[in-house]
Design a protein around this motif. Structure first.
Motif, PDB file in Angstrom:
ATOM      1  N   PRO A  43      -0.927   0.914   1.737  1.00 14.65           N
ATOM      2  CA  PRO A  43      -0.383   1.518   2.963  1.00 14.65           C
ATOM      3  C   PRO A  43       0.944   2.226   2.735  1.00 14.65           C
ATOM      4  O   PRO A  43       1.363   3.025   3.568  1.00 14.65           O
ATOM      5  CB  PRO A  43      -0.196   0.312   3.893  1.00 14.65           C
ATOM      6  CG  PRO A  43      -0.027  -0.860   2.968  1.00 14.65           C
ATOM      7  CD  PRO A  43      -0.877  -0.561   1.764  1.00 14.65           C
ATOM      8  N   GLY A  44       1.593   1.961   1.601  1.00 17.99           N
ATOM      9  CA  GLY A  44       2.884   2.580   1.331  1.00 17.99           C
ATOM     10  C   GLY A  44       2.789   3.943   0.685  1.00 17.99           C
ATOM     11  O   GLY A  44       3.386   4.914   1.156  1.00 17.99           O
ATOM     12  N   CYS A  45       2.013   4.034  -0.406  1.00 15.60           N
ATOM     13  CA  CYS A  45       1.951   5.293  -1.150  1.00 15.60           C
ATOM     14  C   CYS A  45       0.590   5.975  -1.077  1.00 15.60           C
ATOM     15  O   CYS A  45       0.443   7.108  -1.537  1.00 15.60           O
ATOM     16  CB  CYS A  45       2.319   5.053  -2.625  1.00 15.60           C
ATOM     17  SG  CYS A  45       1.203   3.920  -3.503  1.00 15.60           S
ATOM     18  N   GLY A  46      -0.426   5.272  -0.535  1.00 14.48           N
ATOM     19  CA  GLY A  46      -1.732   5.898  -0.366  1.00 14.48           C
ATOM     20  C   GLY A  46      -2.607   5.903  -1.597  1.00 14.48           C
ATOM     21  O   GLY A  46      -3.690   6.497  -1.576  1.00 14.48           O
ATOM     22  N   VAL A  47      -2.162   5.249  -2.687  1.00 11.52           N
ATOM     23  CA  VAL A  47      -2.963   5.209  -3.911  1.00 11.52           C
ATOM     24  C   VAL A  47      -4.025   4.127  -3.778  1.00 11.52           C
ATOM     25  O   VAL A  47      -3.787   3.058  -3.201  1.00 11.52           O
ATOM     26  CB  VAL A  47      -2.057   4.946  -5.133  1.00 11.52           C
ATOM     27  CG1 VAL A  47      -2.878   4.877  -6.415  1.00 11.52           C
ATOM     28  CG2 VAL A  47      -0.995   6.033  -5.242  1.00 11.52           C
ATOM     29  N   TRP A  48      -5.207   4.385  -4.333  1.00  9.45           N
ATOM     30  CA  TRP A  48      -6.324   3.448  -4.210  1.00  9.45           C
ATOM     31  C   TRP A  48      -6.306   2.418  -5.339  1.00  9.45           C
ATOM     32  O   TRP A  48      -5.922   2.709  -6.462  1.00  9.45           O
ATOM     33  CB  TRP A  48      -7.652   4.209  -4.230  1.00  9.45           C
ATOM     34  CG  TRP A  48      -7.897   5.026  -2.996  1.00  9.45           C
ATOM     35  CD1 TRP A  48      -7.498   6.309  -2.762  1.00  9.45           C
ATOM     36  CD2 TRP A  48      -8.572   4.605  -1.811  1.00  9.45           C
ATOM     37  NE1 TRP A  48      -7.875   6.721  -1.521  1.00  9.45           N
ATOM     38  CE2 TRP A  48      -8.554   5.699  -0.901  1.00  9.45           C
ATOM     39  CE3 TRP A  48      -9.196   3.424  -1.427  1.00  9.45           C
ATOM     40  CZ2 TRP A  48      -9.127   5.623   0.357  1.00  9.45           C
ATOM     41  CZ3 TRP A  48      -9.772   3.358  -0.160  1.00  9.45           C
ATOM     42  CH2 TRP A  48      -9.739   4.457   0.714  1.00  9.45           C
ATOM     43  N   ASN A  49      -6.756   1.210  -5.014  1.00 10.30           N
ATOM     44  CA  ASN A  49      -7.007   0.117  -5.973  1.00 10.30           C
ATOM     45  C   ASN A  49      -5.771  -0.263  -6.781  1.00 10.30           C
ATOM     46  O   ASN A  49      -5.836  -0.470  -7.990  1.00 10.30           O
ATOM     47  CB  ASN A  49      -8.156   0.495  -6.927  1.00 10.30           C
ATOM     48  CG  ASN A  49      -9.452   0.774  -6.191  1.00 10.30           C
ATOM     49  OD1 ASN A  49      -9.778   0.089  -5.211  1.00 10.30           O
ATOM     50  ND2 ASN A  49     -10.180   1.778  -6.647  1.00 10.30           N
ATOM     51  N   THR A  50      -4.623  -0.342  -6.106  1.00  7.47           N
ATOM     52  CA  THR A  50      -3.395  -0.744  -6.804  1.00  7.47           C
ATOM     53  C   THR A  50      -2.810  -2.040  -6.251  1.00  7.47           C
ATOM     54  O   THR A  50      -1.785  -2.501  -6.746  1.00  7.47           O
ATOM     55  CB  THR A  50      -2.326   0.357  -6.688  1.00  7.47           C
ATOM     56  OG1 THR A  50      -2.087   0.646  -5.313  1.00  7.47           O
ATOM     57  CG2 THR A  50      -2.751   1.623  -7.416  1.00  7.47           C
ATOM     58  N   LEU A  51      -3.414  -2.648  -5.217  1.00  5.03           N
ATOM     59  CA  LEU A  51      -2.888  -3.879  -4.643  1.00  5.03           C
ATOM     60  C   LEU A  51      -3.293  -5.078  -5.494  1.00  5.03           C
ATOM     61  O   LEU A  51      -4.468  -5.274  -5.801  1.00  5.03           O
ATOM     62  CB  LEU A  51      -3.377  -4.059  -3.212  1.00  5.03           C
ATOM     63  CG  LEU A  51      -2.863  -3.037  -2.193  1.00  5.03           C
ATOM     64  CD1 LEU A  51      -3.421  -3.334  -0.816  1.00  5.03           C
ATOM     65  CD2 LEU A  51      -1.346  -3.040  -2.154  1.00  5.03           C
ATOM     66  N   VAL A  52      -2.287  -5.876  -5.881  1.00  5.69           N
ATOM     67  CA  VAL A  52      -2.499  -7.043  -6.730  1.00  5.69           C
ATOM     68  C   VAL A  52      -2.004  -8.270  -5.988  1.00  5.69           C
ATOM     69  O   VAL A  52      -0.921  -8.263  -5.394  1.00  5.69           O
ATOM     70  CB  VAL A  52      -1.752  -6.894  -8.075  1.00  5.69           C
ATOM     71  CG1 VAL A  52      -1.976  -8.108  -8.952  1.00  5.69           C
ATOM     72  CG2 VAL A  52      -2.194  -5.629  -8.791  1.00  5.69           C
ATOM     73  N   GLU A  53      -2.778  -9.363  -6.050  1.00  6.09           N
ATOM     74  CA  GLU A  53      -2.405 -10.592  -5.348  1.00  6.09           C
ATOM     75  C   GLU A  53      -1.250 -11.282  -6.067  1.00  6.09           C
ATOM     76  O   GLU A  53      -1.304 -11.537  -7.269  1.00  6.09           O
ATOM     77  CB  GLU A  53      -3.600 -11.536  -5.257  1.00  6.09           C
ATOM     78  CG  GLU A  53      -3.334 -12.765  -4.405  1.00  6.09           C
ATOM     79  CD  GLU A  53      -4.572 -13.635  -4.251  1.00  6.09           C
ATOM     80  OE1 GLU A  53      -4.564 -14.541  -3.402  1.00  6.09           O
ATOM     81  OE2 GLU A  53      -5.544 -13.402  -4.998  1.00  6.09           O
ATOM     82  N   THR A  54      -0.176 -11.597  -5.338  1.00  5.81           N
ATOM     83  CA  THR A  54       0.991 -12.273  -5.902  1.00  5.81           C
ATOM     84  C   THR A  54       1.503 -13.298  -4.910  1.00  5.81           C
ATOM     85  O   THR A  54       1.114 -13.320  -3.738  1.00  5.81           O
ATOM     86  CB  THR A  54       2.128 -11.279  -6.206  1.00  5.81           C
ATOM     87  OG1 THR A  54       2.520 -10.628  -4.995  1.00  5.81           O
ATOM     88  CG2 THR A  54       1.702 -10.255  -7.235  1.00  5.81           C
ATOM     89  N   LEU A  55       2.399 -14.151  -5.404  1.00  6.48           N
ATOM     90  CA  LEU A  55       3.071 -15.105  -4.526  1.00  6.48           C
ATOM     91  C   LEU A  55       4.368 -14.499  -4.024  1.00  6.48           C
ATOM     92  O   LEU A  55       5.078 -13.834  -4.780  1.00  6.48           O
ATOM     93  CB  LEU A  55       3.379 -16.399  -5.280  1.00  6.48           C
ATOM     94  CG  LEU A  55       2.195 -17.330  -5.554  1.00  6.48           C
ATOM     95  CD1 LEU A  55       2.637 -18.473  -6.441  1.00  6.48           C
ATOM     96  CD2 LEU A  55       1.616 -17.871  -4.253  1.00  6.48           C
ATOM     97  N   PRO A  56       4.706 -14.727  -2.734  1.00  9.59           N
ATOM     98  CA  PRO A  56       5.987 -14.202  -2.244  1.00  9.59           C
ATOM     99  C   PRO A  56       7.145 -14.940  -2.886  1.00  9.59           C
ATOM    100  O   PRO A  56       7.016 -16.092  -3.301  1.00  9.59           O
ATOM    101  CB  PRO A  56       5.918 -14.464  -0.739  1.00  9.59           C
ATOM    102  CG  PRO A  56       5.005 -15.639  -0.605  1.00  9.59           C
ATOM    103  CD  PRO A  56       3.971 -15.485  -1.705  1.00  9.59           C
ATOM    104  N   GLU A  57       8.289 -14.264  -2.986  1.00  7.72           N
ATOM    105  CA  GLU A  57       9.465 -14.884  -3.581  1.00  7.72           C
ATOM    106  C   GLU A  57      10.052 -15.913  -2.624  1.00  7.72           C
ATOM    107  O   GLU A  57      10.199 -15.667  -1.424  1.00  7.72           O
ATOM    108  CB  GLU A  57      10.513 -13.818  -3.921  1.00  7.72           C
ATOM    109  CG  GLU A  57      10.006 -12.776  -4.896  1.00  7.72           C
ATOM    110  CD  GLU A  57       9.486 -13.388  -6.171  1.00  7.72           C
ATOM    111  OE1 GLU A  57      10.021 -14.419  -6.596  1.00  7.72           O
ATOM    112  OE2 GLU A  57       8.528 -12.828  -6.744  1.00  7.72           O
ATOM    113  N   ALA A  58      10.383 -17.102  -3.143  1.00  5.79           N
ATOM    114  CA  ALA A  58      10.972 -18.167  -2.325  1.00  5.79           C
ATOM    115  C   ALA A  58      12.377 -17.770  -1.889  1.00  5.79           C
ATOM    116  O   ALA A  58      13.141 -17.225  -2.689  1.00  5.79           O
ATOM    117  CB  ALA A  58      11.003 -19.467  -3.115  1.00  5.79           C
TER     118      ALA A  58
END
Length: 457
Positions: free
Chosen positions: A27-42
């Motif tokens: 949703p930020g840059c419009g590039v496809w297939n770049t989202l990677v699952e991560t843990l949020p920073e504490a």
């Protein structure tokens, strides 16, 4: 809150934007297939804010009161590397250099640090190789490393503390993707780690005046891995280009706050490391025994350096759907040039396979290559060689006009210096005073260029 109870987020590997659920498109840059699952920073404990303003308002300055002066340069001892940097390293500057694995990034930087270590304090920080591996490479390259200090470490806080205490003039970080900070919980190489480590090293470089050179990994598309903000943080971005199966390498500046962009350095890989090529035009020109159809010599401008590059075209009868293939050139621009040749010069290639190649592995992005590509195609289609010692440059428009190229006289002087005697160029690039040793053939339209080609011996 335990890490097990934290809800995962999806972070874009290109721009670093985060979202609560996976999507095919960032949703930020419009590039496809770049989202990677991560843990949020504490969050930091005790309700402490990460950034708190200290003191009052900053002091304002008037731009005219600031003394403008040229930055002092530190030559690395490798001429082609200094050319790509814009003249050498700058105190407090941050350089990011990327390239395919095995292309020679670590070799070049080790050579540069070894040359600098004889008169300056330098530090090589290795996060990928052990000290023994680097020592073996230095011995194989016969480098003088008596004053070259080495740190094998990937912890950012330890590296920052070492840099502050050792105070080297130049530090190499190989590579930024291997570093990790204790302040973040994500793994090394993640978007958050790469962004934070690069920002901390850049801040240190600006505060202390240490020149920091970061080595970056590249993706399979050839772009630097990690968030795009990494390229915005640093002062200079260099890319290694070239086929790993070839002995020649190009290093290109795509961003430089202290010099010209698109400046290139040319190297040859030898058993003693990378050696600068003093006459790079020689490696981009094939040595044909006789004149051959489909070959045209282009004078391209890379930064401040004019280069002679041979453009080769092969046009052959298509069996099925016609193919259009380019190596080192824009394939979309080739399709446009074929349409212009058909419409304005009567050159028909709709039933032909067309292959175009820039010799030597060089990548040409400037539109001044249009006229050379067009004449190479006509030469191959008609099976007629272009005249010997002819160079060509010029941009071709959709209306068939030939537009001027920047720095036309510099291109002509470089061609004359290398023994070329004829030049077909745009009318607007025709020099007011003749250049010794070279005959200028000025053309305004693509059909005129094709007609002049038929009239030449």
């Amino acid at each position: 809150m335990s890490r097990a109870s934290l809800k995962t987020v999806f972070t874009c590997s290109d721009c670093g934007a985060s979202t609560g659920k996976w999507q095919g498109q960032c949703p930020g840059c419009g590039v496809w297939n770049t989202l990677v699952e991560t843990l949020p920073e504490a969050p930091l404990g005790g309700g402490q804010k990460r950034f708190e303003p200290i003191g009052g308002a900053a002091v304002l300055q008037t731009l005219s009161d600031i003394e403008a002066r040229e930055e002092d340069r530190l030559p690395t001892g490798i001429g082609e590397f200094d050319r790509a940097l814009g003249g050498g390293l700058v105190s407090g500057g941050v350089v990011l250099i990327g390239g395919d694995p095995g292309i020679g990034k670590s070799t070049l930087l080790l050579q540069a640090l070894a040359a600098l270590s004889t008169a300056h304090a330098v530090l090589y920080v290795s996060g990928e190789e052990s000290g023994q591996q680097i020592a073996m490479r230095a011995r194989r390259l016969s480098l003088e490393t008596g004053q070259l200090r080495l740190l094998a470490e990937i912890n950012l806080e330890r590296i920052l503390a070492t840099l502050r205490s050792a105070q080297p003039q130049v530090a190499v970080i190989d590579s930024i993707q291997t570093l990790w900070s204790e302040q973040l919980s994500s793994a090394p190489g993640s978007v958050a780690q790469v962004r934070e480590c690069a920002a901390q090293l850049t801040r240190l470089a600006k505060q202390t005046g240490i020149t920091v050179i970061l080595v970056g990994h590249v993706t399979k598309e050839g772009a630097l891995a990690g968030p795009r903000v990494l390229e915005h943080i640093v002062d200079t971005v260099l890319y290694f280009e070239g086929d790993t199966h070839s002995s020649f390498r190009l290093i290109r500046a795509v961003k430089n706050r202290y010099g010209a962009v698109n400046e290139i350095g040319v190297f040859a890989m030898t058993d003693r490391g990378l050696k600068g090529v003093s006459n790079p035009s020689a490696i981009f020109l094939s040595q044909h025994g006789t004149d051959v159809p489909g070959s045209c010599v282009l004078v391209t401008q890379e930064g401040t350096r004019p280069l002679l590059v041979e453009i080769q075209a092969l046009v052959d009868q298509a069996h099925g759907n016609p193919r259009r293939l380019t190596v080192g050139l824009d394939a979309q621009r080739l399709a446009m040039l074929l349409a212009v040749l058909h419409r304005h010069a009567g050159i028909v290639c709709f039933d032909q396979d067309v292959f175009v190649n820039a010799v030597g592995g060089v990548k040409i992005a400037e539109p001044a290559a249009d006229l050379a590509v067009s004449l190479a195609i006509v030469s191959s289609l008609k099976n007629r060689s272009l005249p010997a010692k002819l160079i060509v440059f010029g941009e071709v428009g959709l209306a068939g006009e030939i537009r001027p190229a920047p720095r036309g006289q510099e291109r002509l002087r470089e061609a004359a210096k290398l023994g070329f005697t004829r030049a077909m160029i745009p009318e607007a690039n025709k020099p007011r005073q003749a250049i010794a040793g070279i005959e200028v053939l000025a053309v305004r339209r693509v059909e005129e260029a094709v007609q002049r080609l038929r009239e030449l011996d």
